[in-house]
Design a protein around this motif. Structure first.
Motif, mmCIF file in Angstrom:
data_model
loop_
_atom_site.group_PDB
_atom_site.id
_atom_site.type_symbol
_atom_site.label_atom_id
_atom_site.label_comp_id
_atom_site.label_asym_id
_atom_site.label_seq_id
_atom_site.Cartn_x
_atom_site.Cartn_y
_atom_site.Cartn_z
ATOM 1 N N UNK A 256 47.276 37.182 46.172
ATOM 2 C CA UNK A 256 47.967 37.664 44.981
ATOM 3 C C UNK A 256 46.937 38.106 43.956
ATOM 4 N N UNK A 257 47.191 39.264 43.337
ATOM 5 C CA UNK A 257 46.359 39.718 42.220
ATOM 6 C C UNK A 257 47.235 40.527 41.271
ATOM 7 N N UNK A 258 46.670 40.854 40.125
ATOM 8 C CA UNK A 258 47.421 41.545 39.079
ATOM 9 C C UNK A 258 46.696 42.826 38.693
ATOM 10 N N UNK A 259 47.452 43.939 38.650
ATOM 11 C CA UNK A 259 46.852 45.228 38.309
ATOM 12 C C UNK A 259 47.908 46.173 37.762
ATOM 13 N N UNK A 260 47.578 46.845 36.682
ATOM 14 C CA UNK A 260 48.447 47.897 36.165
ATOM 15 C C UNK A 260 49.847 47.438 35.830
ATOM 16 N N UNK B 32 42.208 42.368 42.540
ATOM 17 C CA UNK B 32 42.469 43.655 41.903
ATOM 18 C C UNK B 32 41.336 43.958 40.927
ATOM 19 N N UNK B 33 40.676 45.107 41.114
ATOM 20 C CA UNK B 33 39.551 45.496 40.272
ATOM 21 C C UNK B 33 39.598 47.004 40.033
ATOM 22 N N UNK B 34 39.627 47.395 38.759
ATOM 23 C CA UNK B 34 39.536 48.814 38.381
ATOM 24 C C UNK B 34 40.532 49.701 39.128
ATOM 25 N N UNK B 35 41.767 49.254 39.247
ATOM 26 C CA UNK B 35 42.808 50.063 39.876
ATOM 27 C C UNK B 35 42.836 50.015 41.391
ATOM 28 N N UNK B 36 41.894 49.331 42.017
ATOM 29 C CA UNK B 36 41.876 49.170 43.477
ATOM 30 C C UNK B 36 42.219 47.733 43.833
ATOM 31 N N UNK B 37 42.653 47.547 45.073
ATOM 32 C CA UNK B 37 42.908 46.209 45.604
ATOM 33 C C UNK B 37 41.895 45.966 46.715
ATOM 34 N N UNK B 38 41.145 44.891 46.587
ATOM 35 C CA UNK B 38 40.215 44.468 47.634
ATOM 36 C C UNK B 38 40.907 43.368 48.438
ATOM 37 N N UNK C 91 38.384 45.255 52.747
ATOM 38 C CA UNK C 91 38.759 46.654 52.544
ATOM 39 C C UNK C 91 39.153 46.897 51.095
ATOM 40 N N UNK C 92 38.793 48.088 50.598
ATOM 41 C CA UNK C 92 39.234 48.517 49.270
ATOM 42 C C UNK C 92 40.412 49.457 49.489
ATOM 43 N N UNK C 93 41.520 49.182 48.788
ATOM 44 C CA UNK C 93 42.787 49.877 49.021
ATOM 45 C C UNK C 93 43.224 50.595 47.755
ATOM 46 N N UNK C 94 43.673 51.826 47.921
ATOM 47 C CA UNK C 94 44.370 52.529 46.839
ATOM 48 C C UNK C 94 45.800 52.000 46.882
ATOM 49 N N UNK D 172 33.536 39.014 39.476
ATOM 50 C CA UNK D 172 32.950 38.304 38.342
ATOM 51 C C UNK D 172 33.109 39.180 37.104
ATOM 52 N N UNK D 173 32.598 38.717 35.976
ATOM 53 C CA UNK D 173 32.639 39.511 34.749
ATOM 54 C C UNK D 173 31.629 40.654 34.767
ATOM 55 N N UNK D 174 30.639 40.588 35.654
ATOM 56 C CA UNK D 174 29.640 41.651 35.763
ATOM 57 C C UNK D 174 30.216 42.801 36.588
ATOM 58 N N UNK D 175 30.081 44.012 36.096
ATOM 59 C CA UNK D 175 30.656 45.175 36.773
ATOM 60 C C UNK D 175 30.116 45.308 38.196
ATOM 61 N N UNK D 176 31.040 45.452 39.152
ATOM 62 C CA UNK D 176 30.678 45.660 40.543
ATOM 63 C C UNK D 176 30.205 44.430 41.287
ATOM 64 N N UNK D 177 30.331 43.251 40.677
ATOM 65 C CA UNK D 177 29.838 42.036 41.303
ATOM 66 C C UNK D 177 30.994 41.157 41.772
#
Length: 184
Positions: free
Chosen positions: A61-65, A108-114, A124-127, A160-165
């Motif tokens: 489960x994650x939250x996005x948009x 959920x990160x930056x509009x994608x689902x990992x 996998x990174x999912x649109x 994490x709070x660091x971008x891309x990490x």
């Protein structure tokens, strides 16, 4: 806190096995694996506010948009209302036109689902709008041979709070890894 110490424990009734969890504002949604029950909790106190029912299993489960994204071990992602937990749609996840089954833990990160793919070393990174896989991460080789023999499968992905990490771990893994995904 960065030392991994347990700060507080919330026990579920014995008939539930806790799985995916996500924060939505001042609330937390938590899935149960086979019981078809989601728990809504107060973020500050962790007290249960109410429960919601769903069909099937709860894996990730994650939250996005403004919506929740849920996995159930299949090739589908289910979208849910963050207030009511009602289903608001589904998408089939595909890589090269083929369904990607056993989608597990979600982030959920930056509009994608990992999503990690159960019993594999792949993430996998999912649109989420199309279900198309836009990247595949090979997470093999993180554990050395001696640690790998007693470890279970990759099963934990957290941004994490660091971008891309991200933090990666697995069932019975003796370590957690701080990583960045880089293209080959």
């Amino acid at each position: 806190m960065t030392n991994g110490a347990e700060l507080e424990r919330v026990e579920l009734p014995s008939r539930f096995f806790g799985e995916g969890i996500t924060v939505v504002g001042d609330r937390i949604w938590q899935l149960s694996w086979k019981s078809g029950t989601a728990f809504l909790r107060d973020r500050a106190t962790l007290r249960e506010k109410r429960r919601a029912s769903y069909d099937g299993e709860g894996w990730g489960l994650c939250s996005s948009g403004g919506r929740l994204v849920m996995s159930d071990g299949s090739e589908e992602l289910t979208f849910r209302d963050p207030n009511t937990f009602a289903e608001r749609g589904r998408v089939t996840v595909r890589l090269g036109g083929e369904p990607v089954e056993e989608l597990n833990e979600l982030e959920c990160v930056d509009g994608s689902v990992w999503a990690n793919v159960w019993k594999t070393d792949r993430i996998v990174r999912i649109d989420p709008d199309s279900g198309r896989v836009t990247a595949v991460v090979n997470a093999s080789g993180l554990l050395d041979e001696s640690a790998e023999s007693g470890a279970g499968v990759l099963n934990g992905t957290a941004a994490t709070d660091a971008e891309g990490e991200f933090l990666l771990t697995g069932k019975y893994w003796p370590k957690m890894f701080r990583v960045r995904f880089v293209p080959e």
